[in-house]
Design a protein around this motif. Structure first.
Motif, PDB file in Angstrom:
ATOM      1  N   CYS A 138       0.719  -1.426   0.014  1.00 16.39           N
ATOM      2  CA  CYS A 138       0.073   0.138   0.048  1.00 16.39           C
ATOM      3  C   CYS A 138       0.700   1.073  -0.189  1.00 16.39           C
ATOM      4  CB  CYS A 138      -0.982   0.187   1.384  1.00 16.39           C
ATOM      5  SG  CYS A 138      -0.366   0.269   2.802  1.00 16.39           S
ATOM      6  N   THR A 168       1.827   3.076   2.633  1.00 14.67           N
ATOM      7  CA  THR A 168       1.326   4.134   3.602  1.00 14.67           C
ATOM      8  C   THR A 168       1.088   3.584   4.824  1.00 14.67           C
ATOM      9  OG1 THR A 168      -0.971   3.986   3.046  1.00 14.67           O
ATOM     10  CG2 THR A 168      -0.047   5.451   1.815  1.00 14.67           C
ATOM     11  N   CYS A 169       1.199   2.193   5.141  1.00 10.75           N
ATOM     12  CA  CYS A 169       0.942   1.737   6.450  1.00 10.75           C
ATOM     13  C   CYS A 169       2.139   1.685   7.182  1.00 10.75           C
ATOM     14  CB  CYS A 169       0.466   0.279   6.452  1.00 10.75           C
ATOM     15  SG  CYS A 169       1.746  -1.057   5.714  1.00 10.75           S
ATOM     16  N   CYS A 195       4.997  -0.626   5.403  1.00  2.00           N
ATOM     17  CA  CYS A 195       5.629   0.255   4.242  1.00  2.00           C
ATOM     18  C   CYS A 195       6.205   1.586   4.669  1.00  2.00           C
ATOM     19  CB  CYS A 195       4.481   0.640   3.540  1.00  2.00           C
ATOM     20  SG  CYS A 195       3.547  -0.841   2.574  1.00  2.00           S
ATOM     21  N   CYS A 240       3.666  -5.829   3.782  1.00  2.00           N
ATOM     22  CA  CYS A 240       2.559  -4.992   3.865  1.00  2.00           C
ATOM     23  C   CYS A 240       1.158  -5.701   4.263  1.00  2.00           C
ATOM     24  CB  CYS A 240       2.399  -3.939   2.783  1.00  2.00           C
ATOM     25  SG  CYS A 240       0.932  -3.197   2.769  1.00  2.00           S
ATOM     26  N   ASN A 271      -1.691  -4.674   3.857  1.00  2.00           N
ATOM     27  CA  ASN A 271      -2.729  -4.501   2.704  1.00  2.00           C
ATOM     28  C   ASN A 271      -2.291  -4.830   1.424  1.00  2.00           C
ATOM     29  OD1 ASN A 271      -4.070  -2.864   5.044  1.00  2.00           O
ATOM     30  ND2 ASN A 271      -2.606  -1.347   4.624  1.00  2.00           N
TER      31      ASN A 271
END
Ligand code: ZN
Ligand code: ZN
Length: 344
Positions: A86, A88-89, A92, A100, A102
């Protein structure tokens, strides 16, 4: 256009579909090569909980840009990542893109490369998931950058380096890539091991390990590796096979302070192995996993191929047109090929 779509376990169809259209911020490519691997065979047999059918399969993708966006123009030769973090998590942001939570994948959440045309989602572009194929590297070779990226992730985590004795368990395409990558990282001796003598012979003729070890069951694998390593065991053992027995043997053939990579996952319904925790404790073993690859691993894999550090052209043993994709997956699941690539 022609595509190969997953409908249900045992039901992959080559059928006609409308050509996809790129939305804003997306790229449309003419797929030139999409290679097959054990994952495709697994999906054909069991499906996958992330695939909502009908879905165009194929995740080892190389092609040519048809509709560009941003820095990409028609005619650009590109390789596309399979696992999409993703970006942004928490993981990450810490640079741990392979884990990740996601993560999505080409050919699972998005239509993949078993098609004449494919759209590269904006999410892929947002994480630098499209790589320019260097001059001199063919589309088929470039499609192998994705599995090589996964192998690279595995060897980074297992810290394969200068002078290491390395055992690769499993002589399929992934095992072959592991042998070559370990050499390029300066490994001392590399041993390739398999229970299937025929497959081992074919693979060993190509990647030339220091020894090809035919494991005949029981303690044979462990005994042979100990003999080859003067009783020390291997500094790194990589299990490139979906086998709990291989994982258990890997623990027994590792040297003191050895690293064991459980590179291949186990079947979902049988993931438990026996591990003597005192071996891990007293011998200071490190057991690591491996879950796909990051966009950066893909870029580095392409560089390794382009620079000749990890040749892959000779590992591509079969080239098939899209209508024969099921034959290709069959060849892969029977272990009759090193690498099968589809040319839509
Ligand atoms: Zn694959
Ligand atoms: Zn993430």
């Amino acid at each position: 256009m022609k595509v190969a779509r997953f409908h249900a376990p045992g039901d992959i169809r080559v059928e006609e579909a409308p050509e996809p259209v790129a939305g804003p911020g997306e790229l449309r490519i003419r797929v030139r090569n999409c290679s097959t691997c054990g994952t495709d065979a697994k999906i054909l047999k069991h499906g996958h909980h992330h695939i909502r059918p009908p879905r165009v399969m194929g995740h080892e993708i190389a092609g040519e840009v048809v509709d560009g966006t941003g820095a990409w123009a028609p005619g650009d030769r590109v390789q596309v990542i399979a696992a999409i973090p993703c970006g942004t998590c928490g993981e990450c942001r810490r640079g741990r893109m392979t884990v990740c939570p996601n993560q999505e994948s080409m050919g699972y959440h998005y239509d993949g490369g078993f098609a004449e045309y494919m759209v590269v989602p904006a999410k892929v572009l947002a994480v630098d998931g499209v790589n320019r194929i260097p001059d001199g590297v063919g589309f088929a070779e470039a499609s192998v950058a994705e599995p090589l990226a996964c192998v690279l992730n595995g060897q980074e985590l297992a810290r394969v380096g200068e002078g290491d004795d390395v055992v690769i368990m499993g002589s399929g395409p992934i095992g072959c890539l592991h042998v070559r990558l370990a050499r390029s990282r300066g490994a001392g001796r590399v041993f390739l091991l398999d229970v299937n003598a025929e497959r081992l012979e074919t693979a060993a003729a190509l990647v030339r390990p220091d020894a090809a070890v035919h494991a005949e069951g029981g303690d044979s694998a462990v005994e042979q590796v100990l003999k080859l390593t003067e009783g020390r065991g291997a500094d790194v053992v990589v299990t490139a096979a979906a086998s709990g027995a291989a994982q258990e043997q890997a623990l027994l053939m590792a040297a003191r302070q050895g690293r064991i990579s459980f590179f291949g996952g186990l079947p979902k319904d049988d993931p438990i192995i026996r591990c003597d925790s005192n071996l891990v404790h007293y011998r200071e073993l490190t057991i690591v996993g491996a879950n796909g690859s990051s966009p950066a691993h893909n870029a580095q894999a392409l560089r390794l191929i382009a620079g000749g550090a990890v040749p892959v052209a000779d590992l591509i043993t079969h080239r098939l047109p899209l209508p024969e994709v099921l034959d290709g997956i069959g060849i892969v699941s029977r272990g009759e090929a090193i690498k099968v690539t589809v040319e839509p």
